[in-house]
Design a protein around this motif. Structure first.
Motif, PDB file in Angstrom:
ATOM      1  N   THR A   8      31.511  41.159  37.420  1.00  0.00           N
ATOM      2  CA  THR A   8      32.482  41.240  36.324  1.00  0.00           C
ATOM      3  C   THR A   8      32.512  39.910  35.574  1.00  0.00           C
ATOM      4  O   THR A   8      32.268  38.846  36.143  1.00  0.00           O
ATOM      5  N   GLY A   9      32.800  40.000  34.287  1.00  0.00           N
ATOM      6  CA  GLY A   9      32.917  38.791  33.480  1.00  0.00           C
ATOM      7  C   GLY A   9      31.584  38.138  33.175  1.00  0.00           C
ATOM      8  O   GLY A   9      31.463  36.912  33.233  1.00  0.00           O
ATOM      9  N   THR A  10      30.574  38.944  32.825  1.00  0.00           N
ATOM     10  CA  THR A  10      29.245  38.397  32.534  1.00  0.00           C
ATOM     11  C   THR A  10      29.107  37.938  31.085  1.00  0.00           C
ATOM     12  O   THR A  10      28.029  37.524  30.672  1.00  0.00           O
ATOM     13  N   GLY A  11      30.186  37.998  30.319  1.00  0.00           N
ATOM     14  CA  GLY A  11      30.133  37.584  28.922  1.00  0.00           C
ATOM     15  C   GLY A  11      30.036  36.078  28.730  1.00  0.00           C
ATOM     16  O   GLY A  11      29.656  35.600  27.657  1.00  0.00           O
ATOM     17  N   GLY A  12      30.371  35.301  29.758  1.00  0.00           N
ATOM     18  CA  GLY A  12      30.310  33.849  29.644  1.00  0.00           C
ATOM     19  C   GLY A  12      30.593  33.179  30.966  1.00  0.00           C
ATOM     20  O   GLY A  12      30.863  33.836  31.973  1.00  0.00           O
ATOM     21  N   GLY A  13      30.543  31.848  30.976  1.00  0.00           N
ATOM     22  CA  GLY A  13      30.899  31.066  32.155  1.00  0.00           C
ATOM     23  C   GLY A  13      30.059  31.361  33.378  1.00  0.00           C
ATOM     24  O   GLY A  13      28.841  31.587  33.298  1.00  0.00           O
ATOM     25  N   GLU A  41      15.389  43.999  30.996  1.00  0.00           N
ATOM     26  CA  GLU A  41      15.183  45.295  31.644  1.00  0.00           C
ATOM     27  C   GLU A  41      15.885  45.400  32.996  1.00  0.00           C
ATOM     28  O   GLU A  41      16.171  46.512  33.466  1.00  0.00           O
ATOM     29  N   ASN A  42      16.183  44.264  33.623  1.00  0.00           N
ATOM     30  CA  ASN A  42      16.864  44.273  34.921  1.00  0.00           C
ATOM     31  C   ASN A  42      18.385  44.120  34.798  1.00  0.00           C
ATOM     32  O   ASN A  42      19.068  43.911  35.792  1.00  0.00           O
ATOM     33  N   PHE A  43      18.884  44.206  33.550  1.00  0.00           N
ATOM     34  CA  PHE A  43      20.318  44.044  33.335  1.00  0.00           C
ATOM     35  C   PHE A  43      20.885  45.280  32.662  1.00  0.00           C
ATOM     36  O   PHE A  43      20.404  45.730  31.613  1.00  0.00           O
ATOM     37  N   ASN A  44      21.915  45.835  33.272  1.00  0.00           N
ATOM     38  CA  ASN A  44      22.612  46.993  32.725  1.00  0.00           C
ATOM     39  C   ASN A  44      24.031  46.585  32.380  1.00  0.00           C
ATOM     40  O   ASN A  44      24.787  46.160  33.262  1.00  0.00           O
ATOM     41  N   PHE A  45      24.392  46.727  31.114  1.00  0.00           N
ATOM     42  CA  PHE A  45      25.695  46.258  30.649  1.00  0.00           C
ATOM     43  C   PHE A  45      26.654  47.408  30.416  1.00  0.00           C
ATOM     44  O   PHE A  45      26.306  48.426  29.802  1.00  0.00           O
ATOM     45  N   LYS A  46      27.892  47.240  30.901  1.00  0.00           N
ATOM     46  CA  LYS A  46      28.972  48.184  30.653  1.00  0.00           C
ATOM     47  C   LYS A  46      30.087  47.451  29.917  1.00  0.00           C
ATOM     48  O   LYS A  46      30.720  46.541  30.466  1.00  0.00           O
ATOM     49  N   LYS A  47      30.300  47.822  28.668  1.00  0.00           N
ATOM     50  CA  LYS A  47      31.372  47.200  27.886  1.00  0.00           C
ATOM     51  C   LYS A  47      32.707  47.764  28.350  1.00  0.00           C
ATOM     52  O   LYS A  47      32.931  48.980  28.290  1.00  0.00           O
ATOM     53  N   ILE A  48      33.614  46.892  28.796  1.00  0.00           N
ATOM     54  CA  ILE A  48      34.900  47.336  29.304  1.00  0.00           C
ATOM     55  C   ILE A  48      35.911  46.192  29.266  1.00  0.00           C
ATOM     56  O   ILE A  48      35.564  45.031  29.519  1.00  0.00           O
ATOM     57  N   ASP A  49      37.134  46.524  28.934  1.00  0.00           N
ATOM     58  CA  ASP A  49      38.246  45.574  29.028  1.00  0.00           C
ATOM     59  C   ASP A  49      38.803  45.685  30.437  1.00  0.00           C
ATOM     60  O   ASP A  49      39.502  46.636  30.773  1.00  0.00           O
ATOM     61  N   LEU A  50      38.493  44.707  31.261  1.00  0.00           N
ATOM     62  CA  LEU A  50      38.859  44.752  32.684  1.00  0.00           C
ATOM     63  C   LEU A  50      40.340  44.506  32.926  1.00  0.00           C
ATOM     64  O   LEU A  50      40.805  44.643  34.058  1.00  0.00           O
ATOM     65  N   SER A  51      41.081  44.168  31.875  1.00  0.00           N
ATOM     66  CA  SER A  51      42.536  44.036  32.030  1.00  0.00           C
ATOM     67  C   SER A  51      43.240  45.369  31.782  1.00  0.00           C
ATOM     68  O   SER A  51      44.456  45.470  31.944  1.00  0.00           O
ATOM     69  N   ALA A  77      38.405  36.630  35.210  1.00  0.00           N
ATOM     70  CA  ALA A  77      39.786  36.175  35.433  1.00  0.00           C
ATOM     71  C   ALA A  77      40.286  35.472  34.186  1.00  0.00           C
ATOM     72  O   ALA A  77      39.512  35.050  33.328  1.00  0.00           O
ATOM     73  N   THR A  78      41.598  35.347  34.085  1.00  0.00           N
ATOM     74  CA  THR A  78      42.208  34.607  32.989  1.00  0.00           C
ATOM     75  C   THR A  78      43.310  33.707  33.529  1.00  0.00           C
ATOM     76  O   THR A  78      44.001  34.069  34.475  1.00  0.00           O
ATOM     77  N   ILE A  79      43.441  32.545  32.922  1.00  0.00           N
ATOM     78  CA  ILE A  79      44.544  31.656  33.296  1.00  0.00           C
ATOM     79  C   ILE A  79      45.817  32.049  32.550  1.00  0.00           C
ATOM     80  O   ILE A  79      46.911  31.631  32.913  1.00  0.00           O
ATOM     81  N   GLY A  80      45.658  32.862  31.498  1.00  0.00           N
ATOM     82  CA  GLY A  80      46.820  33.305  30.736  1.00  0.00           C
ATOM     83  C   GLY A  80      47.408  32.190  29.888  1.00  0.00           C
ATOM     84  O   GLY A  80      46.754  31.190  29.591  1.00  0.00           O
ATOM     85  N   GLU A  81      48.648  32.361  29.495  1.00  0.00           N
ATOM     86  CA  GLU A  81      49.334  31.331  28.713  1.00  0.00           C
ATOM     87  C   GLU A  81      49.665  30.153  29.622  1.00  0.00           C
ATOM     88  O   GLU A  81      50.207  30.328  30.706  1.00  0.00           O
ATOM     89  N   ASN A  98      46.766  42.139  35.963  1.00  0.00           N
ATOM     90  CA  ASN A  98      45.819  43.252  35.914  1.00  0.00           C
ATOM     91  C   ASN A  98      44.383  42.768  36.098  1.00  0.00           C
ATOM     92  O   ASN A  98      43.629  43.303  36.915  1.00  0.00           O
ATOM     93  N   LEU A  99      44.015  41.751  35.329  1.00  0.00           N
ATOM     94  CA  LEU A  99      42.638  41.259  35.375  1.00  0.00           C
ATOM     95  C   LEU A  99      42.333  40.503  36.662  1.00  0.00           C
ATOM     96  O   LEU A  99      41.258  40.654  37.248  1.00  0.00           O
ATOM     97  N   ASN A 100      43.279  39.683  37.114  1.00  0.00           N
ATOM     98  CA  ASN A 100      43.001  38.758  38.218  1.00  0.00           C
ATOM     99  C   ASN A 100      43.101  39.359  39.607  1.00  0.00           C
ATOM    100  O   ASN A 100      42.428  38.896  40.533  1.00  0.00           O
ATOM    101  N   ILE A 101      43.940  40.389  39.779  1.00  0.00           N
ATOM    102  CA  ILE A 101      44.100  40.923  41.135  1.00  0.00           C
ATOM    103  C   ILE A 101      44.056  42.451  41.196  1.00  0.00           C
ATOM    104  O   ILE A 101      43.436  43.017  42.099  1.00  0.00           O
ATOM    105  N   ILE A 102      44.672  43.148  40.229  1.00  0.00           N
ATOM    106  CA  ILE A 102      44.680  44.611  40.319  1.00  0.00           C
ATOM    107  C   ILE A 102      43.284  45.182  40.101  1.00  0.00           C
ATOM    108  O   ILE A 102      42.806  46.015  40.891  1.00  0.00           O
ATOM    109  N   THR A 103      42.585  44.724  39.056  1.00  0.00           N
ATOM    110  CA  THR A 103      41.221  45.206  38.821  1.00  0.00           C
ATOM    111  C   THR A 103      40.278  44.887  39.978  1.00  0.00           C
ATOM    112  O   THR A 103      39.547  45.779  40.437  1.00  0.00           O
ATOM    113  N   PRO A 104      40.252  43.656  40.513  1.00  0.00           N
ATOM    114  CA  PRO A 104      39.383  43.411  41.675  1.00  0.00           C
ATOM    115  C   PRO A 104      39.708  44.303  42.872  1.00  0.00           C
ATOM    116  O   PRO A 104      38.800  44.739  43.588  1.00  0.00           O
TER     117      PRO A 104
END
Length: 236
Positions: A8-13, A41-51, A77-81, A98-104
């Motif tokens: 999860t979170g392969t968009g950056g970092g 070819e070895n990467f499969n991407f699923k666009k999703i808002d994990l929050s 994960a997000t640090i939020g505000e 939602n993103l940091n604990i419920i989704t995992p």
């Protein structure tokens, strides 16, 4: 035996760096994120808002033959505000948890059911904030503490052919760190310390941390603890 990773979170970092590293190692990688920068070819991407828990609940994990080693890396994960709790918007509080604990947690459940017969590993990317009470990081500290406990409970439940880790990656040079050091000192009293980490070159690259996470994945018998820091990972 072919290795397959769901990240999860392969968009950056760290998520992006780890996905790129695994692809170079000839792994098959499934990435789950809102954005994508990898086309291979070895990467499969699923666009999703994990929050969005409803979308996560409806998510179907890929079908994988039982002969494959399969890994789940809960990295998003997000640090939020970065403000005291009384200033936080309730939507931000919900999105953070939602993103940091419920989704995992949901993904761990789906993973255990989907790959019951596979040799499998769950790596939850946690933080030293799990054991430190940092002002203005209320949801981040609380959710990372929760991800540690989730990892320990999954280990205690003793699933067949499962290894579980909760890793502290240290201070990584990512967009999250930029957000932290550009915070208001009024809202975040420790901001000067994080500016110093950056100015003194103390931030570790996402690429180097990815190598340490991969080392844990490649040599799991070397690591007996459930929760530990990647600083304790010796690449030699």
């Amino acid at each position: 035996m072919q290795n397959i990773a769901l990240i999860t979170g392969t968009g950056g970092g760290l998520g992006l760096s780890l996905a790129k590293l695994l692809i170079k190692k000839n792994w098959l990688v499934y990435g789950f994120s809102r954005t994508n920068k990898i086309y291979h070819e070895n990467f499969n991407f699923k666009k999703i808002d994990l929050s969005d828990n409803q979308k996560v609940s409806r998510l179907s994990l890929p079908k994988i033959d039982s002969n494959y080693n399969v890994f789940l890396i809960n990295n998003a994960a997000t640090i939020g505000e970065i403000v005291p709790l009384k200033k936080r918007k309730e939507k931000c509080i919900l999105d953070s948890y939602n993103l940091n604990i419920i989704t995992p947690t949901i993904l761990c459940k789906k993973f255990l059911i989907s790959y019951e017969k596979n040799f499998k590993t769950i790596i939850n990317i946690s933080s030293g904030a799990a054991i430190k009470n940092i002002s203005s990081w209320s949801t981040y500290c609380a959710s990372k503490s929760a991800i540690d406990m989730l990892s320990k409970v999954l280990h205690e439940e003793n699933y067949k052919n499962l290894r579980v880790y909760s890793l502290y990656p240290g201070i990584i040079d990512t967009k999250m760190q930029y957000k932290i050091r550009t915070s208001s000192k009024k809202d975040f009293p420790l901001v000067d310390s994080f500016k110093d980490y950056y100015m003194n070159g103390e931030l570790e690259s996402a690429e180097n941390v990815a190598k340490k996470v991969f080392h844990v994945m490649e040599y799991p018998k070397k690591y007996k603890e459930i929760v530990f820091s990647t600083r304790d990972v010796d690449l030699n």
